[in-house]
Design a protein around this motif. Structure first.
Motif, PDB file in Angstrom:
ATOM      1  N   ARG A 111      -6.387  -2.636  12.753  1.00 36.22           N
ATOM      2  CA  ARG A 111      -6.317  -1.784  11.564  1.00 36.22           C
ATOM      3  C   ARG A 111      -6.966  -0.429  11.814  1.00 36.22           C
ATOM      4  NH1 ARG A 111      -9.175   0.054   7.479  1.00 36.22           N
ATOM      5  NH2 ARG A 111     -11.093  -0.825   8.335  1.00 36.22           N
ATOM      6  N   ARG A 165      -4.835   1.703  14.014  1.00 37.38           N
ATOM      7  CA  ARG A 165      -3.696   2.238  13.277  1.00 37.38           C
ATOM      8  C   ARG A 165      -4.117   3.414  12.391  1.00 37.38           C
ATOM      9  NH1 ARG A 165      -1.673  -2.447  11.345  1.00 37.38           N
ATOM     10  NH2 ARG A 165      -2.988  -2.342   9.509  1.00 37.38           N
ATOM     11  N   GLN A 189      -2.788  -0.615  -2.131  1.00 36.28           N
ATOM     12  CA  GLN A 189      -2.353  -0.928  -0.768  1.00 36.28           C
ATOM     13  C   GLN A 189      -0.936  -0.444  -0.517  1.00 36.28           C
ATOM     14  OE1 GLN A 189      -3.607  -3.053  -2.947  1.00 36.28           O
ATOM     15  NE2 GLN A 189      -5.270  -4.266  -2.053  1.00 36.28           N
ATOM     16  N   THR A 214       0.234   2.431   2.123  1.00 38.36           N
ATOM     17  CA  THR A 214       1.253   2.107   3.120  1.00 38.36           C
ATOM     18  C   THR A 214       2.374   3.134   3.110  1.00 38.36           C
ATOM     19  OG1 THR A 214       0.768  -0.259   3.029  1.00 38.36           O
ATOM     20  CG2 THR A 214       2.946   0.377   3.818  1.00 38.36           C
ATOM     21  N   ARG A 257       1.131   6.468   4.590  1.00 43.27           N
ATOM     22  CA  ARG A 257       1.007   6.452   6.053  1.00 43.27           C
ATOM     23  C   ARG A 257       2.370   6.451   6.734  1.00 43.27           C
ATOM     24  NH1 ARG A 257      -3.812   8.560   6.707  1.00 43.27           N
ATOM     25  NH2 ARG A 257      -5.560   7.179   6.174  1.00 43.27           N
ATOM     26  N   ARG A 302       2.681  -2.262   8.959  1.00 44.74           N
ATOM     27  CA  ARG A 302       2.376  -1.997   7.551  1.00 44.74           C
ATOM     28  C   ARG A 302       3.462  -2.565   6.641  1.00 44.74           C
ATOM     29  NH1 ARG A 302      -1.719   1.609   6.755  1.00 44.74           N
ATOM     30  NH2 ARG A 302      -2.402   2.837   8.544  1.00 44.74           N
TER      31      ARG A 302
END
Length: 369
Positions: free
Chosen positions: A173, A176, A277, A281, A284, A340
């Motif tokens: 994580r 990333r 979340q 996601t 990103r 993701r």
């Protein structure tokens, strides 16, 4: 002398004392003393060879029966029976119990008082049964304790494995996040710096603005990196600012537009019900896709970012009109996007289109895995 030696010695001393009292009282000869000691003292080896010791004790006891003598030394056979029952399998325990039962019958018949053979058999059989059941109880306790120890060891190994898996997942994580933060920031800084260098002579003010924008982008990436690394430290004063959400997309688009690309953001549906979340996601994914456009899409002038928020899914599409530097764009960025999306049981596809390159897919708005 340790406790194990004491436990081995005590039964021998007790049986010897009882046998000596009886033999002295009866003024027994050397043969009787030798047979009594031959029954008792092999018990010192009963932990190492339970079956062999039982066989010796039982055989000597049967020899004393055949010779017509008997003493308290024969109680050693019960100790040997207990040892076999406690430390060997049930089949050996049953065999030893059957042999002792035969000896009980023979001794009760031959040496029992007249008219009291049944009483003698009951008493001797009760002693043998007590030794047998005491041994089975001890064996069951040993197995139970062994199973508890084995379970504790397995749980400890599982805890270590879970800790290793958690550490690996956390490293993934963090890697990333670092890639998303650093790669995008550096790409934008490089693009702005190259544009400023190219226009210094013709447009000094524009070049100066681009350099200032590059510095601003660099500071933002540095702040994000510090925030992420601060989570790994034990310093309570580390910055714990929240992860970016869809509200930050406009700033990301504006930042990318400063590199010369025409980035157009289109959002349909409502994103109010999206979890933090899911919003992070999506942010990103768009960030990584725009970074790849700046790095790899030759001649790209326009990028369309489309988000379609439905009640149960969110579809996304990031398409450019440039020529890919390579037929395929592999790397950690695409792998990170797939990971993701996989957290939300979604799909992701990336590849060339007739007019450029596109990254598209969807997230399913259930509980993330």
């Amino acid at each position: 002398m340790n406790s194990a030696a004491v436990l081995l010695l005590v039964p021998c001393l007790v049986c010897t004392a009882l046998a000596a009292h009886e033999l002295l009282y009866n003024r027994a000869g050397v043969r009787d003393w030798a047979l009594a000691m031959a029954v008792v003292w092999p018990l010192l080896l009963r932990r190492r060879a339970p079956l062999a010791v039982f066989a010796v004790c039982w055989a000597v006891a049967m020899l004393t029966w055949a010779l017509g003598t008997v003493s308290f030394a024969e109680l050693a056979v019960l100790v040997a029976l207990y040892t076999v029952t406690a430390h060997r399998d049930l089949r050996f325990a049953l065999g030893a119990a059957a042999a002792v039962g035969l000896g009980v019958v023979l001794m009760a018949v031959r040496f029992g008082p007249a008219g009291s053979v049944n009483d003698a058999m009951v008493i001797l059989g009760g002693l043998a049964g007590a030794a047998f059941f005491l041994g089975t109880t001890v064996r069951a306790q040993h197995r139970y304790l062994a199973s508890i120890e084995d379970r504790a060891e397995r749980l400890e190994r599982e805890r270590e494995q879970q800790a290793q898996l958690a550490a690996a997942a956390e490293r993934t994580r963090i890697a990333r996040e670092m890639h998303d933060i650093v790669a995008h920031g550096l790409v934008v800084v490089v693009a702005l710096s190259e544009a400023a260098a190219a226009t210094t002579a013709t447009d000094p003010d524009g070049a100066r603005d681009k350099m200032l924008q590059a510095a601003t982008t660099g500071r933002q990436s540095l702040a994000g990196t510090r925030r992420l690394l601060g989570v790994l430290r034990e310093d309570d004063g580390a910055d714990r600012s929240p992860q970016p959400d869809l509200a930050a997309l406009k700033g990301l688009v504006a930042q990318t537009c400063r590199t010369g690309l025409d980035v157009r953001l289109t959002e349909t549906g409502t994103s109010e019900n999206l979890s933090p979340q899911a919003q992070t996601t999506l942010y990103r994914i768009v960030q990584e896709a725009l970074t790849n456009v700046v790095k790899h899409a030759r001649g790209a002038s326009r990028v369309d970012v489309v988000l379609d928020c439905a009640p149960r899914t969110v579809a996304f599409r990031i398409a450019d009109d440039g020529t890919p530097a390579r037929a395929v764009r592999p790397g950690n960025g695409l792998t990170g996007m797939r990971e993701r999306v996989a957290l939300f049981d979604g799909d992701l596809h990336a590849g060339p289109t007739p007019s450029g390159w596109a990254v598209l897919g969807q997230l399913r708005l259930g509980e993330p895995r």
